[in-house]
Scaffold this motif. Structure first.
Motif, PDB file in Angstrom:
ATOM      1  N   LEU A  91       0.608  -0.727  -0.493  1.00 25.07           N
ATOM      2  CA  LEU A  91      -0.063  -0.182   0.210  1.00 25.07           C
ATOM      3  C   LEU A  91       0.641   1.420  -0.370  1.00 25.07           C
ATOM      4  N   TYR A  92       1.619   1.138   0.713  1.00 31.32           N
ATOM      5  CA  TYR A  92       2.625   2.385   1.063  1.00 31.32           C
ATOM      6  C   TYR A  92       3.367   2.724  -0.045  1.00 31.32           C
ATOM      7  N   THR A  93       4.098   1.803  -1.083  1.00 31.77           N
ATOM      8  CA  THR A  93       5.173   1.842  -1.740  1.00 31.77           C
ATOM      9  C   THR A  93       4.837   2.024  -3.188  1.00 31.77           C
ATOM     10  N   LEU A  94       3.222   0.768  -3.271  1.00 32.25           N
ATOM     11  CA  LEU A  94       2.549   1.274  -4.712  1.00 32.25           C
ATOM     12  C   LEU A  94       1.096   2.161  -4.667  1.00 32.25           C
ATOM     13  N   VAL A  95       1.186   2.739  -3.651  1.00 34.87           N
ATOM     14  CA  VAL A  95      -0.526   4.025  -4.113  1.00 34.87           C
ATOM     15  C   VAL A  95       0.132   5.022  -4.132  1.00 34.87           C
ATOM     16  N   PRO A  96       1.049   5.962  -3.832  1.00 38.29           N
ATOM     17  CA  PRO A  96       1.539   6.729  -3.640  1.00 38.29           C
ATOM     18  C   PRO A  96       2.284   6.922  -5.091  1.00 38.29           C
ATOM     19  N   ASN A  97       1.935   8.533  -6.119  1.00 37.23           N
ATOM     20  CA  ASN A  97       2.054   8.648  -7.501  1.00 37.23           C
ATOM     21  C   ASN A  97       3.763   9.188  -7.477  1.00 37.23           C
ATOM     22  N   THR A  98       4.646   8.240  -6.271  1.00 40.33           N
ATOM     23  CA  THR A  98       5.888   9.058  -5.991  1.00 40.33           C
ATOM     24  C   THR A  98       6.994   7.625  -5.985  1.00 40.33           C
ATOM     25  N   SER A  99       8.262   7.744  -5.774  1.00 42.91           N
ATOM     26  CA  SER A  99       8.808   6.621  -5.469  1.00 42.91           C
ATOM     27  C   SER A  99       8.865   6.523  -3.786  1.00 42.91           C
TER      28      SER A  99
END
Length: 306
Positions: free
Chosen positions: A207-215
């Motif tokens: 959730l924390y690595t894939l959802v945000p639109n950033t690295s």
């Protein structure tokens, strides 16, 4: 690059972050609390809880429709329901299980058009989760509409299948561990108790690595997911204890007590998710301030979220 060298470098960098984190107490938690207040964690959790309950039936219906397309997955669907109720829903009453079973039975009778309409409602939940997490990461850039729709649809359709596969693998691992229990008494029981924590951590990391639109750095996501998983288990046990010893909802609402209990639990769950996200963001800022390379060899290059 040598894997051992990469691991040593990663461990060294993590030790530096832990040392910096310990020296910053209690100032670090004050900054963390300030971010939580600024991002209105409780308000966003309440909004997501409302959208979740609104999308609950569509999500169940779509999931059942997907499993119905593959007759061999019927037992897997039952196993998923059993696992979720036993490990992630505290004091789940028979009433809730009966309602879920009724939903699944009605979903099997729906047409393709009806399921598609429910899928659109379910997509709203995924979109709102995406928007909330991007707001926490201070990401203003939005994905193109078609790309967002394709991603949300992929999550909605592949999610149940991947969950079923993970449950099947978990059952296989548990069966293998049971043999080891003969040599080490209690070994299988300890592994089974750790499985909910492990599955929660994997879910939070994704959730924390894939959802945000950033690295998002994997080095920051792992501690954030661990923090959220531990907080989730503590919240679950505390909520179950409260419901068991202080049955105020049953006294006030009677037969309708299931509805507010479910809403409160979903609300608390979203608070945990958002608290873990804030924790991950603060750790990322600490790593950047300490000069730690947040894009390691384990992170996908130029990751832009989902």
């Amino acid at each position: 690059m040598n894997i051992n060298l990469i691991m040593k470098q990663t461990i060294t960098e993590m030790k530096a972050v832990v040392l910096r984190f310990s020296r910053a107490q209690p100032r670090w938690w004050q900054r963390y609390a300030k971010r939580c207040v600024e991002d209105q964690i409780t308000v966003n959790a309440g909004y997501l809880a409302y959208v979740t309950l609104l999308s609950l039936v569509p999500l169940v219906a779509v999931g059942v429709a997907i499993f119905s397309a593959f007759p061999g997955f019927e037992e897997t669907r039952v196993a998923i329901e059993h696992f979720i109720f036993n490990n992630f829903v505290p004091t789940s009453t028979d009433t809730i299980k009966e309602h879920i079973s009724a939903f699944t039975g009605n979903a099997n009778q729906m047409t393709a058009i009806g399921v598609s309409f429910l899928a659109v409602i379910a997509l709203l939940l995924i979109r709102n989760v995406d928007t909330t997490l991007n707001r926490i990461w201070r990401i203003e850039k939005k994905r193109p509409l078609m790309i967002s729709f394709a991603i949300y649809w992929m999550v909605l359709t592949l999610g149940p299948v991947l969950l079923g596969a993970s449950i099947g693998m978990t059952s296989y691992i548990v069966s293998l561990v049971s043999f080891a229990d003969q040599g080490i008494p209690g070994f299988s029981g300890a592994i089974i108790k750790m499985l909910p924590y492990l599955i929660s951590m994997i879910g939070f990391i994704m959730l924390y690595t894939l959802v945000p639109n950033t690295s998002v750095s994997f080095k920051a996501a792992v501690p954030g997911a661990l923090f959220a998983a531990l907080l989730f288990e503590l919240t679950k046990k505390g909520f179950a204890l409260y419901i068991s010893h202080f049955p105020s909802y049953e006294v006030i609402y009677g037969a309708l007590a299931t509805v507010p209990i479910l809403f409160v639990w979903v609300y608390l769950s979203w608070i945990v998710v958002l608290l873990g996200a804030e924790f991950t963001v603060c750790l990322t800022q600490d790593m950047e301030a300490a000069g730690v390379d947040t894009c390691s060899e384990f992170d996908p290059p130029d990751a832009q979220g989902l």
